[in-house]
Design an enzyme around this catalytic site. Structure first.
Site, mmCIF file in Angstrom:
data_model
loop_
_atom_site.group_PDB
_atom_site.id
_atom_site.type_symbol
_atom_site.label_atom_id
_atom_site.label_comp_id
_atom_site.label_asym_id
_atom_site.label_seq_id
_atom_site.Cartn_x
_atom_site.Cartn_y
_atom_site.Cartn_z
ATOM 1 N N GLY A 15 1.041 -0.769 0.180
ATOM 2 C CA GLY A 15 -0.133 0.009 -0.485
ATOM 3 C C GLY A 15 0.769 1.478 -0.337
ATOM 4 O O GLY A 15 1.887 0.942 -0.345
ATOM 5 N N GLY A 59 -0.159 7.379 -11.664
ATOM 6 C CA GLY A 59 -1.477 7.030 -10.689
ATOM 7 C C GLY A 59 -2.237 8.991 -10.654
ATOM 8 O O GLY A 59 -2.153 9.418 -12.303
ATOM 9 N N GLU A 87 3.010 10.933 -14.108
ATOM 10 C CA GLU A 87 2.008 10.366 -15.313
ATOM 11 C C GLU A 87 0.837 10.691 -14.432
ATOM 12 O O GLU A 87 0.667 9.579 -13.938
ATOM 13 C CB GLU A 87 2.327 9.255 -16.285
ATOM 14 C CG GLU A 87 2.097 9.861 -17.589
ATOM 15 C CD GLU A 87 0.519 8.929 -17.308
ATOM 16 O OE1 GLU A 87 -0.828 9.519 -17.139
ATOM 17 O OE2 GLU A 87 0.759 8.305 -17.917
ATOM 18 N N LEU A 88 0.042 11.170 -14.101
ATOM 19 C CA LEU A 88 -0.853 11.528 -13.698
ATOM 20 C C LEU A 88 -2.609 11.369 -14.357
ATOM 21 O O LEU A 88 -2.299 11.532 -15.177
ATOM 22 C CB LEU A 88 -0.761 12.910 -12.643
ATOM 23 C CG LEU A 88 0.656 13.043 -12.112
ATOM 24 C CD1 LEU A 88 0.529 13.649 -11.365
ATOM 25 C CD2 LEU A 88 0.359 11.520 -11.099
ATOM 26 N N GLY A 89 -3.483 12.324 -13.539
ATOM 27 C CA GLY A 89 -4.518 11.635 -14.005
ATOM 28 C C GLY A 89 -4.719 12.382 -15.780
ATOM 29 O O GLY A 89 -4.270 13.776 -15.634
ATOM 30 N N CYS A 116 -5.881 7.184 -17.456
ATOM 31 C CA CYS A 116 -6.331 8.506 -18.276
ATOM 32 C C CYS A 116 -5.694 9.265 -19.257
ATOM 33 O O CYS A 116 -6.584 10.667 -19.541
ATOM 34 C CB CYS A 116 -4.553 9.009 -17.348
ATOM 35 S SG CYS A 116 -3.426 7.952 -17.912
ATOM 36 N N GLU A 128 -11.651 13.888 -13.939
ATOM 37 C CA GLU A 128 -12.144 12.153 -14.375
ATOM 38 C C GLU A 128 -12.030 11.444 -13.033
ATOM 39 O O GLU A 128 -12.415 11.383 -12.092
ATOM 40 C CB GLU A 128 -10.173 12.668 -13.886
ATOM 41 C CG GLU A 128 -9.560 10.771 -14.409
ATOM 42 C CD GLU A 128 -8.356 10.839 -14.170
ATOM 43 O OE1 GLU A 128 -7.377 9.964 -14.499
ATOM 44 O OE2 GLU A 128 -7.838 11.014 -12.827
ATOM 45 N N VAL A 129 -13.292 10.766 -14.445
ATOM 46 C CA VAL A 129 -14.524 9.795 -14.285
ATOM 47 C C VAL A 129 -14.229 8.122 -13.672
ATOM 48 O O VAL A 129 -14.430 8.419 -13.065
ATOM 49 C CB VAL A 129 -15.186 9.803 -14.736
ATOM 50 C CG1 VAL A 129 -16.528 8.872 -14.348
ATOM 51 C CG2 VAL A 129 -16.339 10.854 -15.318
ATOM 52 N N PHE A 130 -13.528 7.865 -14.664
ATOM 53 C CA PHE A 130 -12.264 6.949 -14.790
ATOM 54 C C PHE A 130 -13.917 5.488 -14.657
ATOM 55 O O PHE A 130 -13.601 4.522 -13.863
ATOM 56 C CB PHE A 130 -11.606 6.513 -12.617
ATOM 57 C CG PHE A 130 -10.288 6.205 -13.608
ATOM 58 C CD1 PHE A 130 -9.148 7.319 -14.057
ATOM 59 C CD2 PHE A 130 -9.733 4.974 -13.083
ATOM 60 C CE1 PHE A 130 -7.723 6.514 -14.755
ATOM 61 C CE2 PHE A 130 -8.488 4.152 -13.581
ATOM 62 C CZ PHE A 130 -7.193 5.140 -14.353
#
Length: 493
Positions: free
Chosen positions: A217, A237, A259-261, A293, A387-389
């Protein structure tokens, strides 16, 4: 008789169940993590949960192993990466099955990840033979040069949505350039995002101690970023977690590649071919249940074709099948877990409450969420702004190109952009006005080639730190200045 390839992941509990990997399969100090199939809730096995002490031990082993690897002939490192590419193909069916069962993706998505893994390894195999430096002019009578050298130990923290693709794109070039790697896969996809890489590189001949798989985690992620033996971290992430990683890395002077949303816009101009635009847009929003993403979050459509577009997109979404990809030929599989499903549904219902019109979808059965189209969205609608994902397309009209630019730029994200138009020149000009890490004229936003630089702007990351020789060399090597003289010079001191 040819019996085909042997099993990559022996299902015997003596091999990997309850274990972590540091060049050997070892008992983990942090306990065990169940591997669960989202489509059925079935337990597929267990992997070891790393502890902070496991991290420290693996960092020490990685530092000890990497010097010989960095000094190895470049053809040796290239050979391991080429063999890994072959092994992905040899074990493609088994790996695809793990990707489908563990991440909930359909076969087409698993094949996309496999092709990506092959290409990432082949591209990485070319890196060791690159000219890693240059001779510099000097006013002195000496040889002056710059040289690229491995950073040392690299931590890779990867997400659940494309667990293989988003792990291997950092692991492969980092190894090829002479580094050791500690990989923390998402605990929801520890096999396809971690253990399969261990087995592939183990069989490819990677020396022990250079690749470590440490499921766990947030505490394990923090331990990796803050360990003084780790000199670079590659994180993919959410923007929220990326900020934490970036702050920790900066505090410890560790290089961070983030590298993000994203909440990418697809601009559909009045002259777009709707027969091609609608299927492309559906792919952009609903690929892997929208869990990506780069997926299309905002459909910005010229007002003259808006009504036709939303009607046809809703019809396409309503025709898509949803189910267990291991037992049915479906277009969409399950979302990864209940938390993700509830997050998606809250954004959809919140948008309807804010005035959006639900054309199709907005319902679920277990983790299976119907592809959803929301019309009349825009600023103020949660599914439009965030950002819905999940498999949700928010569609809003615009009147002029300036309006489209304003709407596209009205976002904290800057990852990908798509423009659909009959006038390619106008599409390129439009893209120049919208700062994003990638832009695609006459295509949707979900594109990622192993030889192309990739990254985002704003809250989507800190620019192109992934993909392509230049980006990878920059990411996983340091630059040294070296001079050499035939004799020691005279000094007046």
């Amino acid at each position: 008789m040819d019996m085909g390839p042997h099993s990559l992941l022996d299902t015997s509990p003596l091999k990997w169940h309850g274990k972590i990997f540091d060049g050997e399969w070892r008992d983990a100090e942090g306990g065990a993590i169940p591997v669960v199939e989202p489509a059925t809730g079935k337990d597929l096995g267990t992997v070891g949960a790393a502890s902070v002490r496991d991290v420290r031990r693996c960092v020490t082993r990685a530092r000890e192993a990497r010097a010989a690897w960095a000094a190895a002939p470049y053809i040796e490192r290239a050979g391991v990466l080429r063999r890994a590419a072959e092994l992905w193909t040899e074990h493609s069916t088994e790996v695809q099955d793990w990707l489908m069962r563990e991440s909930g993706g359909v076969r087409r998505k698993a094949m996309y990840e496999l092709r990506g893994a092959v290409q990432e390894c082949l591209e990485a195999a070319a890196l060791p033979s690159h000219a890693l430096g240059e001779v510099l002019p000097s006013e002195k009578a000496d040889l002056s040069m710059s040289r690229r050298v491995p950073v040392g130990v690299v931590a890779v923290i990867a997400p659940f949505n494309l667990p293989l693709k988003l792990s291997i794109r950092s692991v492969a070039p980092a190894l090829a350039l002479g580094n050791a790697v500690l990989l923390k896969p998402d605990p929801r996809t520890p096999v396809s995002g971690g253990l399969v890489l261990a087995r592939i590189f183990e069989e490819a001949g990677l020396p022990p101690g250079l690749l470590h798989i440490l499921p766990g985690g947030a505490d394990i992620g923090s331990a990796l970023v803050t360990d003084p033996g780790v000199r670079a971290v590659s994180f993919t992430g959410s923007s929220r977690t990326g900020r934490v990683v970036g702050e920790l890395a900066a505090r410890h002077l560790t290089r961070a590649h983030l590298e993000l949303g994203g909440n990418s816009a697809l601009i559909v101009m009045a002259d777009a071919d709707l027969d091609r635009a609608v299927p492309a847009a559906a792919h952009g929003s609903f690929f892997h249940q929208g869990q990506g993403c780069m997926v299309v979050g905002r459909h910005l459509v010229h007002e003259s074709i808006y009504d036709t577009y939303v009607e046809r997109l809703a019809e396409k979404a309503g025709s898509l099948t949803v189910g267990n990809p291991m037992t049915e030929d479906v277009a969409l599989g399950p979302l990864i877990d209940e938390h993700q499903r509830d997050s998606v549904h809250a954004l959809v219902t919140g948008s309807v409450d804010a005035g959006a019109r639900l054309l199709t979808g907005g319902t679920y059965n277990g983790l299976f969420y119907r592809p959803t189209v929301l019309a009349n969205t825009g600023p103020g609608a949660p599914a439009y702004e965030n950002e819905v994902f999940g498999p949700v397309a928010s569609v809003t009209p615009f009147a002029t190109a300036d309006d489209a630019v304003r709407l596209a730029n009205d976002s904290v994200y800057g990852l990908s952009l798509g423009v659909l138009t009959a006038d390619v020149g106008a599409g390129l000009a439009l893209a120049d006005r919208i700062p994003t890490g990638t832009a695609h004229i006459n295509d949707q936003t979900l594109n990622d080639d192993a030889n192309a630089p990739f990254g985002g702007m704003g809250e989507s990351g800190n620019a192109s730190r992934f993909g392509g020789a230049a980006a990878n060399i920059e990411a996983y090597t340091d630059t040294r200045w070296i001079t050499a003289r035939a004799t020691i010079p005279s000094y007046p001191m």
